[in-house]
Scaffold this motif. Structure first.
Motif, short mmCIF file in Angstrom:
data_model
loop_
_atom_site.label_atom_id
_atom_site.label_comp_id
_atom_site.label_asym_id
_atom_site.label_seq_id
_atom_site.Cartn_x
_atom_site.Cartn_y
_atom_site.Cartn_z
N UNK A 76 41.77 39.37 47.65
CA UNK A 76 42.22 40.38 46.69
C UNK A 76 42.12 39.78 45.29
N UNK A 77 41.34 40.43 44.44
CA UNK A 77 41.19 39.98 43.07
C UNK A 77 41.72 41.06 42.13
N UNK A 78 42.46 40.61 41.14
CA UNK A 78 43.02 41.56 40.19
C UNK A 78 42.96 40.95 38.79
N UNK A 79 42.52 41.74 37.85
CA UNK A 79 42.54 41.32 36.46
C UNK A 79 43.73 42.00 35.79
N UNK A 80 44.68 41.24 35.31
CA UNK A 80 45.86 41.87 34.72
C UNK A 80 45.52 42.62 33.42
N UNK A 81 46.21 43.71 33.21
CA UNK A 81 46.12 44.55 32.01
C UNK A 81 44.77 45.25 31.86
N UNK A 82 43.92 45.21 32.88
CA UNK A 82 42.61 45.85 32.79
C UNK A 82 42.40 46.92 33.85
N UNK A 83 43.37 47.10 34.74
CA UNK A 83 43.28 48.06 35.84
C UNK A 83 42.06 47.79 36.72
N UNK A 84 41.76 46.52 36.92
CA UNK A 84 40.64 46.13 37.77
C UNK A 84 41.19 45.47 39.03
N UNK A 85 40.87 46.06 40.16
CA UNK A 85 41.32 45.51 41.44
C UNK A 85 40.15 45.55 42.42
#
Length: 127
Positions: A76-85
């Motif tokens: 699971x990869x998530x970029x904070x504050x970018x709504x990318x999951x």
């Protein structure tokens, strides 16, 4: 207790006769017998034989039991504050092998008959 440390699937494994192990997928048929010759160490009775890098004349005889798939791993990869999951899953292809014997210097090391599994059901129950 006889054992060997072998190199298989780019990993080092401690193997004993009569036991089964899961390796990365090997290109082999079911019930096919394979000889692994990358033996790093052999211990029987007395001092261990250590190779530099491999023990000369040492082999491990294995039989392919099945080709299962490993447990599912979730990435699971998530970029904070970018709504990318991004969610991905992975299952590794494996080959289950039974170590029949370890041979070193013409001497064959095998397991006791009581230690060997009796049937495929015993193998599935153990693993």
């Amino acid at each position: 207790m006889a054992y060997a440390i072998i190199e298989a699937s780019d990993k080092q494994l401690w193997v004993e006769p009569g036991r089964f192990y899961d390796l990365d997928r090997l290109d082999a048929d079911l019930d096919q017998s394979l000889t692994l010759d990358k033996v790093l160490l052999v211990q029987d009775e007395g001092a261990p034989q250590i190779g530099q890098p491999y023990v000369a004349g040492a082999t491990v005889q294995v039989t392919v039991l099945s080709h299962p798939r490993g447990r599912k791993v979730t990435v699971y990869k998530m970029t904070p504050k970018k709504k990318t999951r991004k969610k991905q899953g992975h299952r590794q292809d494996l080959t289950r092998v039974l170590v029949e014997s370890i041979t070193v210097g013409g001497k064959v090391l095998t397991a006791n008959a009581a230690d060997l599994p009796k049937s495929e059901a015993d193998i599935d129950a153990a693993g």
